[in-house]
Design a protein around this motif. Structure first.
Motif: not given
Length: 526
Positions: A225-246
Motif C-alpha cells: 500500500l505504501g502505508a506508514p505503520v504507526v505502532q503502539t507500545a505493545n507493537a514495537r519491534g514490528l518493521l524495525h528500522a523499515h522506511p515505513l516504520c513510525v
C-alpha cells in the motif's frame, strides 16, 4: 487411586504446559501431589503477585498461556493485581486456586483464608471463573480456558478447586483437547475493505499488541500500500528500522497529524486505549473517519464506529486482505517520506530529558541485540513508549500502559527469561517500582533466570513528582528512600554494580550477559 489433584497435572501437561508459578500452602498441597513426578517445572516466587506477573511475562514472551497456582483467600487476592494487568493487555493467564471445602462455602464460619464469595470476586476480574465440584468437570473447565486463549481475545481465567474435591478419585479422567481457532475473516467485510483500499491515496496502518505476531504479513501489506505503520507500545519491534516504520505514540501531535492526513486508516489489533492514544489526557485524539478495523474480539469491534470491521486473527485477516487486493495494487509513492517526516517530528516533541532516556534504552537494545526488554513504570519506559524502535516483535513490553501496575517488571522479566532460554532478558525498573517486588531476586536465583535488572535510581517517584508540580501541587510522598540495591543483590548472592549515569551501560550489560546469571546494574541519576 489417582486423585483429582494428580490428574490436574496430567491434564496441564496434555495442554502443553511446561511451567507453573506458585507458592504451595495447606489449601493447595493436593495440587502438588503429582507435580514432582511430572515434566512441569515449578517456580516459587516470593509473593503471589509475583506468580501472576511471572505468568504474564512468560505468556507475552512465548505466546503460550502462563499458569499460576495459588492458595485460597490471600493467595488469590494477592494475584488479582497481576490478573488486572493481564486483562488490560490481553495476556493469556490461567490461575488455579484452592477454595475451602464445599460444605463450608458461603456460611461465614471463620475457616482459614475464608472469603464470603471467592468465585464471585474473581468473576469481576477474570474472563470467567469456574469452580470444579466433581472430577469429571475438570477436563471441560481446562478445555474451555485453552479454547478461549486460542480463539478469542485472551486474558486471565480462574479455576478453583475445593479442598475436599482435590482428593476425590479421578481414575480414567482424560484431557479434552480442541483445535479452537479464531473466526475466519468474513468475505463480505474483506471485499468492502479491499474496495476502500483501492480508492485510498494516503493510507496509514495502526498496529497494536494484537498484531505483534503478524509482522511478516503486516510488512507486506504496508509495502503493497505504501502505508506508514504507526505502532503502539505493545507493537514495537514490528518493521524495525523499515522506511515505513513510525515507532511513536499516537499521543504525540506529529503522529496525530499523520493520522489526520490519511484518507484511510487500517487498525490492526489495537483497542484505541487512552494510555496509547491520549497519554497526556488532552482529549486531542480523534478516531479516524475512514477506518478499517481488524480485531479478534467482536466486543472490541462494537465499541467504536468503523467503516469496516473484520473479526479475525490479525495475521489471517491481513493475508486474506492481501489476496483480495492482489499484487497489481499501486502503492502510494509518498509513504516513506510521510513516515520519515512523522518520525523526525515525533522525536522532536520529546523533552531533552526524555530524548536522553530513549538513548539509554537504545543503548540496551544495541548492546544486546534481540533482547527482550521488560519494563516497569519508570521514566525511561515512559519516554520509550512515546518513541522507540525495538529490534524484535514482542520484545518490548511493560506495565506503563493499560492497568499500569508498579512492580510488574522484575517478576515478568523472570517469566520471560524462563519462557525464552538463550534470549537476553533485561528488566528496566525504577528504584520505586523495584521495591514493590524486590524479593523476586531470590526467585531469579532459584530458577535460575539470567535476567539483567537495570535499576534507574532517581531516588523517588520522579514522574509523579513532575505531575504534581505541573498542576501546582506541592509534592508529598514521592521521595521514598531507596536501599543500597547492590548490597541487597549481593545478599542474595547476585552480582551487582553501580554506574553514575549511562556512559558505561553498554559494557556493563555485556559483562552481565557473559555471566549467564542474574545480575543487577544500578544507574544513579542526579
Amino acid at each position: 487411586m489417582t486423585t483429582l489433584g494428580e490428574v490436574l497435572i496430567t491434564l496441564l501437561e496434555a495442554h502443553g504446559v511446561d511451567t507453573v508459578f506458585g507458592i504451595p500452602g495447606v489449601h493447595t498441597v493436593e495440587l502438588y501431589r503429582g507435580l514432582a513426578r511430572s515434566k512441569i517445572r515449578h517456580i516459587t516466587p516470593r509473593h503471589e503477585q509475583g506468580a501472576g506477573f511471572m505468568a504474564d511475562g512468560y505468556a507475552r514472551a512465548s505466546g503460550r498461556p502462563g499458569v499460576a497456582f495459588v492458595i485460597t483467600g490471600p493467595g488469590l487476592t494477592n494475584t488479582i493485581t497481576a490478573m488486572g494487568q493481564a486483562r488490560a493487555d490481553s495476556v493469556p493467564m490461567l490461575v488455579i486456586s484452592g477454595v475451602n471445602a464445599m460444605p463450608t462455602l458461603g456460611k461465614g464460619l471463620g475457616f482459614l483464608h475464608e472469603l464470603p464469595d471467592q468465585r464471585g470476586m474473581m468473576e469481576k476480574v477474570a474472563l470467567f471463573s469456574q469452580r470444579v465440584t466433581e472430577a469429571g468437570e475438570l477436563p471441560g473447565a481446562l478445555a474451555q480456558a485453552f479454547a478461549l486463549f486460542s480463539s478469542s481475545r485472551p486474558g486471565p481465567v480462574h479455576i478453583e478447586i475445593p479442598t475436599d474435591v482435590m482428593v476425590k478419585p479421578a481414575d480414567g479422567i482424560a484431557a479434552l483437547l480442541s483445535n479452537a481457532a479464531p473466526p475466519a475473516p468474513d468475505g463480505a467485510a474483506i471485499a468492502a475493505a479491499a474496495k476502500l483500499i483501492a480508492a485510498a491515496r494516503r493510507p496509514l496502518i495502526l498496529a497494536g499488541g494484537g498484531a505483534k505476531r503478524a509482522g511478516e504479513p503486516l510488512q507486506r501489506l504496508a509495502e503493497r500500500l505504501g502505508a506508514p505503520v504507526v505502532q503502539t507500545a505493545n507493537a514495537r519491534g514490528l518493521l524495525h528500522a523499515h522506511p515505513l516504520c513510525v515507532p511513536a505514540s499516537p499521543s504525540l501531535k506529529a503522529v496525530r497529524a499523520l493520522m489526520a492526513d490519511a484518507d484511510l486508516v487500517i487498525a490492526a489489533g489495537t483497542e484505541f486505549g487512552p494510555t496509547d492514544y491520549d497519554g497526556y489526557s488532552d482529549g486531542g485524539f480523534v478516531l479516524p473517519a475512514n477506518l478499517i478495523r481488524i480485531d479478534i474480539g467482536a466486543d472490541q469491534l462494537a465499541r467504536r464506529p468503523v467503516s469496516v470491521g473484520i473479526q479475525a486473527d490479525c495475521a489471517e485477516a491481513i493475508e486474506t486482505l492481501l489476496a483480495a487486493i492482489g499484487p497489481d495494487h499501486v502503492a502510494a509513492k509518498d509513504g516513506e517520506s510521510r513516515a520519515d517526516a512523522a518520525r523526525k517530528a515525533a522525536f522532536a516533541e520529546l523533552s531533552p530529558a526524555y530524548a536522553a532516556q530513549v538513548h539509554a534504552v537504545e543503548t540496551i537494545r544495541d548492546a544486546l541485540p534481540g533482547a527482550i526488554i521488560v519494563g516497569d513504570s519508570t521514566q525511561p519506559i515512559y519516554a520509550a513508549n512515546l518513541y522507540y524502535d525495538h529490534d524484535r516483535p514482542g520484545g518490548w513490553f511493560n506495565a506503563a500502559t493499560g492497568f499500569g501496575a508498579l512492580g510488574y517488571g522484575p517478576p515478568a522479566a523472570i517469566g520471560a527469561a524462563l519462557a525464552m532460554p538463550g534470549v537476553p532478558v533485561v528488566c528496566l525498573t525504577g528504584d520505586g517500582g523495584f521495591q514493590f517486588t524486590l524479593p523476586e531476586l531470590g526467585a531469579a536465583l532459584d530458577a535460575p533466570a539470567p535476567v539483567i535488572f537495570v535499576v534507574w535510581n532517581n531516588r523517588g517517584y520522579r514522574e509523579i513528582e513532575t505531575s504534581m508540580l505541573d498542576v501546582g501541587v506541592e509534592p508529598v510522598g514521592v521521595s521514598p528512600a531507596p536501599p543500597d540495591f547492590c548490597k541487597l543483590a549481593e545478599a542474595y548472592g547476585i552480582a551487582a554494580e553501580r554506574l553514575a549515569g549511562t556512559a558505561d551501560l553498554a559494557d556493563a550489560l555485556k559483562r552481565a550477559r557473559a555471566t549467564g546469571l542474574p545480575h543487577v546494574i544500578e544507574i544513579t541519576i542526579d
